[in-house]
Enzyme design. Structure first.
Site, PDB file in Angstrom:
ATOM      1  N   TYR A  27      -2.905  -0.694  10.765  1.00  0.00           N
ATOM      2  CA  TYR A  27      -2.887  -1.101   9.356  1.00  0.00           C
ATOM      3  C   TYR A  27      -1.609  -0.620   8.687  1.00  0.00           C
ATOM      4  CZ  TYR A  27      -4.194  -1.492   4.453  1.00  0.00           C
ATOM      5  OH  TYR A  27      -4.197  -1.798   3.122  1.00  0.00           O
ATOM      6  N   SER A  59       0.854  -1.184   0.000  1.00  0.00           N
ATOM      7  CA  SER A  59       0.000   0.000   0.000  1.00  0.00           C
ATOM      8  C   SER A  59       0.888   1.232   0.000  1.00  0.00           C
ATOM      9  CB  SER A  59      -0.890   0.005   1.250  1.00  0.00           C
ATOM     10  OG  SER A  59      -1.538   1.259   1.413  1.00  0.00           O
TER      11      SER A  59
END
Length: 278
Positions: A146, A133
């Site tokens: 996260y 990501s």
């Protein structure tokens, strides 16, 4: 690699990025096995589905063993399975919740890699592609857990690529920005919610929903996976989509204080009442 003779294993392939990736690889000529906890398979899917829970060693071993039994090899592993926690203060998630997200997003990837790499070593070739990501290189306030898992994916992948390169195996990370999937709908609510974070939590949930709704299609990420899989000399990192490339450029070349200020401005962190944004 020669797609018509190559076997791909894609985790978390029941929807979103995983499903788009499995479909893209199948169209390119790979024999693809997707996985999910439920292993549901629609008849129109161009790939087979296996049951797999990446948090359980025995489930990982069974799924990998089944592919080896059926095909005799695995040429490409795409580690995609993962989930997030809805925006919240870092202290609003218990240690148990923190361990749960790492168990899927990071240790699930490690389990899959440990199960597949021995077969690739014996083959003398293979690709491992991990779905990371932009939050693997950027901070995201109120999504600290996260973000931490995605930073871990980056570090693990870069180190592993050095280890395996001389054995004919390459490791790459795909770095998407916000992607239009059901990812936010499946995010866990923090299990220790505090009143002090209520206002900022509510505001950021709306913000994240907007970012996901206007995000790239999963096919953008799938195309990046295919580029990494087929590249004669694969790169370690592949950004997916224009927004991700722009953010990577800013992170690399813009002064840190400007990046910091931009993040706070975009999320309106300093507009919160005193005592509620810290």
């Amino acid at each position: 690699m020669k797609p018509k003779k190559s076997i791909a294993l894609v985790t978390g392939a029941s929807s979103g990025i995983g499903k788009a990736t499995a479909e893209r690889l199948a169209i390119a000529g790979y024999t693809v096995y997707g996985t999910s906890r439920r292993a549901a398979q629609a008849s129109q899917q161009p790939f087979a589905m296996l049951s797999l829970d990446v948090t359980r060693d025995e489930s990982v071993e069974a799924a990998v063993g089944e592919v080896i039994r059926l095909e005799g090899r695995i040429d490409l592993l795409v580690n995609n399975a993962g989930f997030g926690v809805a925006p919240a203060g870092a202290e609003e998630s218990s240690i148990e919740q923190a361990q749960a997200i790492f168990d899927t997003n990071f240790f699930g990837m490690v389990r899959m890699t440990r199960a597949v790499v021995p077969h690739m070593r014996r083959q003398g070739a293979g690709r491992v592609i991990n779905i990371g990501s932009i939050f693997g290189f950027l901070p995201m306030p109120y999504m600290a857990l996260y973000v931490a898992t995605k930073h871990a994916v980056e570090g693990y992948s870069e180190s592993l690529d050095h280890e395996l390169r001389t054995r004919g195996i390459r490791v790459s990370v795909i770095e998407p920005a916000n992607t239009s999937t059901q990812f936010d709908a499946n995010a866990l609510e923090p299990d220790s919610q505090l009143e002090e974070y209520r206002e900022i939590r509510s505001a950021l949930v709306k913000k994240m929903k907007e970012l996901v709704e206007t995000g790239d299609k999963p096919s953008v990420v799938a195309d990046a996976v295919l580029r990494a899989a087929l590249a004669p000399r694969p790169k370690l990192r592949y950004t997916a989509g224009g927004r991700a490339r722009g953010l990577q450029f800013l992170r690399r070349f813009a002064p840190a204080r400007l990046v910091d200020a931009g993040i706070r401005r975009d999320l309106q962190l300093d507009a919160m009442p005193a005592g509620k944004a810290s």
